[in-house]
Write a protein that holds these residues in place. Structure first.
Motif, PDB file in Angstrom:
ATOM      1  N   ARG A  17       0.828  -1.207   0.000  1.00  0.00           N
ATOM      2  CA  ARG A  17       0.000   0.000   0.000  1.00  0.00           C
ATOM      3  C   ARG A  17       0.863   1.258   0.000  1.00  0.00           C
ATOM      4  O   ARG A  17       0.364   2.357  -0.252  1.00  0.00           O
ATOM      5  N   ASN A  21       2.701   2.019  -2.207  1.00  0.00           N
ATOM      6  CA  ASN A  21       2.726   2.471  -3.594  1.00  0.00           C
ATOM      7  C   ASN A  21       1.774   3.629  -3.852  1.00  0.00           C
ATOM      8  O   ASN A  21       1.846   4.263  -4.915  1.00  0.00           O
ATOM      9  N   GLN A  22       0.892   3.914  -2.911  1.00  0.00           N
ATOM     10  CA  GLN A  22      -0.097   4.965  -3.130  1.00  0.00           C
ATOM     11  C   GLN A  22       0.553   6.298  -3.461  1.00  0.00           C
ATOM     12  O   GLN A  22       0.057   7.052  -4.303  1.00  0.00           O
ATOM     13  N   ILE A  23       1.671   6.598  -2.826  1.00  0.00           N
ATOM     14  CA  ILE A  23       2.337   7.878  -3.081  1.00  0.00           C
ATOM     15  C   ILE A  23       2.867   7.946  -4.509  1.00  0.00           C
ATOM     16  O   ILE A  23       2.814   8.998  -5.166  1.00  0.00           O
ATOM     17  N   LEU A  45       1.616   6.160  -7.117  1.00  0.00           N
ATOM     18  CA  LEU A  45       0.477   6.172  -8.026  1.00  0.00           C
ATOM     19  C   LEU A  45      -0.224   7.531  -8.020  1.00  0.00           C
ATOM     20  O   LEU A  45      -0.753   7.968  -9.051  1.00  0.00           O
ATOM     21  N   LYS A  46      -0.214   8.197  -6.888  1.00  0.00           N
ATOM     22  CA  LYS A  46      -0.791   9.542  -6.839  1.00  0.00           C
ATOM     23  C   LYS A  46       0.009  10.490  -7.728  1.00  0.00           C
ATOM     24  O   LYS A  46      -0.563  11.290  -8.485  1.00  0.00           O
ATOM     25  N   ALA A  47       1.332  10.400  -7.671  1.00  0.00           N
ATOM     26  CA  ALA A  47       2.177  11.238  -8.523  1.00  0.00           C
ATOM     27  C   ALA A  47       1.963  10.894  -9.997  1.00  0.00           C
ATOM     28  O   ALA A  47       1.910  11.785 -10.856  1.00  0.00           O
ATOM     29  N   GLN A  77      -0.761   9.677 -11.310  1.00  0.00           N
ATOM     30  CA  GLN A  77      -2.085  10.169 -11.695  1.00  0.00           C
ATOM     31  C   GLN A  77      -2.035  11.663 -11.995  1.00  0.00           C
ATOM     32  O   GLN A  77      -2.664  12.144 -12.944  1.00  0.00           O
ATOM     33  N   GLN A  78      -1.281  12.394 -11.212  1.00  0.00           N
ATOM     34  CA  GLN A  78      -1.138  13.832 -11.448  1.00  0.00           C
ATOM     35  C   GLN A  78      -0.427  14.096 -12.772  1.00  0.00           C
ATOM     36  O   GLN A  78      -0.757  15.036 -13.501  1.00  0.00           O
TER      37      GLN A  78
END
Length: 264
Positions: free
Chosen positions: A100, A102-104, A106-108, A110-111
């Motif tokens: 989890r 990896n969220q940081i 994947l957020k980048a 997505q941006q």
């Protein structure tokens, strides 16, 4: 060997027959058969087991198809990247270990794709060995791996946070009543462990003499199917918290004590 020939080879592997492949890539069946015969002659090896209505790949054929897919992926990506050297476009290929944290990342990502709509995100899930191999072959732009992992030949940065290790145990198992798993608790227990040797070494260092490699009844690279095996009572999974849903698998995560954590 030409790229066109490799595309033909992959088309046959996907279609299952030369006739179906010929129809898919709009070439005559005799011409396609001739191309494959010439390729076999060039390589000096048989690529296909030919039957009356279908063909299958030999071991060498399977190896070449897998390599051909990698070569064609790199070629297509290179062409896409140079179509317009002023636009930010193309494919961003990211390899991710299961965590989890990896969220940081994947957020980048997505941006990035929100800011540059012509960028396509491609995600590959695998363990550290899988991801490093794909990095070495140029199939990923960057990877996120879970320690323990060798990083000596890569430029890297740490991701905030830690992964917690423990056992995944069927909720109906008596051991599920424990609040923590000590080295003595795992002594003699059947264990399902990552296929990566650095993980086995980490477990050995943590458990000491309480762990014997002969306890390992199965190895895994990704954890979902290992969870199915644990459900059947084959053994307890050595793994990370939060990777398998409690309700879906009916498995309970219990952390190791002393605590065992790793970074990414």
């Amino acid at each position: 060997m030409e790229l066109r020939t490799l595309r033909y080879l992959v088309a046959i592997a996907d279609a299952g027959t030369i006739t179906a492949a010929a129809n898919a890539i709009h070439i005559s069946q005799p011409a396609l058969s001739r191309q494959m015969q010439e390729l076999e002659t060039e390589l000096g090896t048989k690529l296909f087991n030919r039957k009356s209505r279908a063909i299958s790949l030999t071991a060498n054929g399977t190896y070449l198809v897998n390599r051909a897919r990698q070569i064609l992926t790199l070629t297509d990506a290179a062409v896409a990247d140079i179509v317009d050297d002023h636009a930010v476009s193309g494919t961003l290929a990211i390899g991710l270990g299961e965590s989890r944290l990896n969220q940081i990342v994947l957020k980048a990502a997505q941006q990035l794709i929100a800011a540059f709509p012509d960028v396509t995100l491609q995600l590959y899930s695998g363990n550290a060995d899988d991801i490093k191999e794909r990095l070495d072959h140029g199939l990923l732009d960057f990877g996120v791996v879970i320690d323990p992992a060798d990083t000596y030949k890569y430029a890297y940065r740490r991701i905030p946070g830690e992964n917690c290790w423990g056992l995944l145990i069927p909720i109906s198992d008596p051991l599920a009543a424990q609040t923590a798993i000590s080295p003595e608790t795992i002594r003699g227990q059947a264990l399902i462990v990552s296929e990566r040797e650095p993980v086995v070494k980490m477990l050995t260092d943590w458990a000491g003499h309480a762990f014997n490699p002969n306890q390992v009844v199965a190895r895994y690279n990704l954890i979902y199917n290992a969870g199915l095996l644990a459900q059947l009572g084959s053994g307890y999974i050595v793994g990370l918290s939060h990777l398998i849903g409690h309700d879906e698998m009916q498995l309970k995560f219990i952390p190791f004590s002393p605590t065992l954590t790793t970074k990414m």
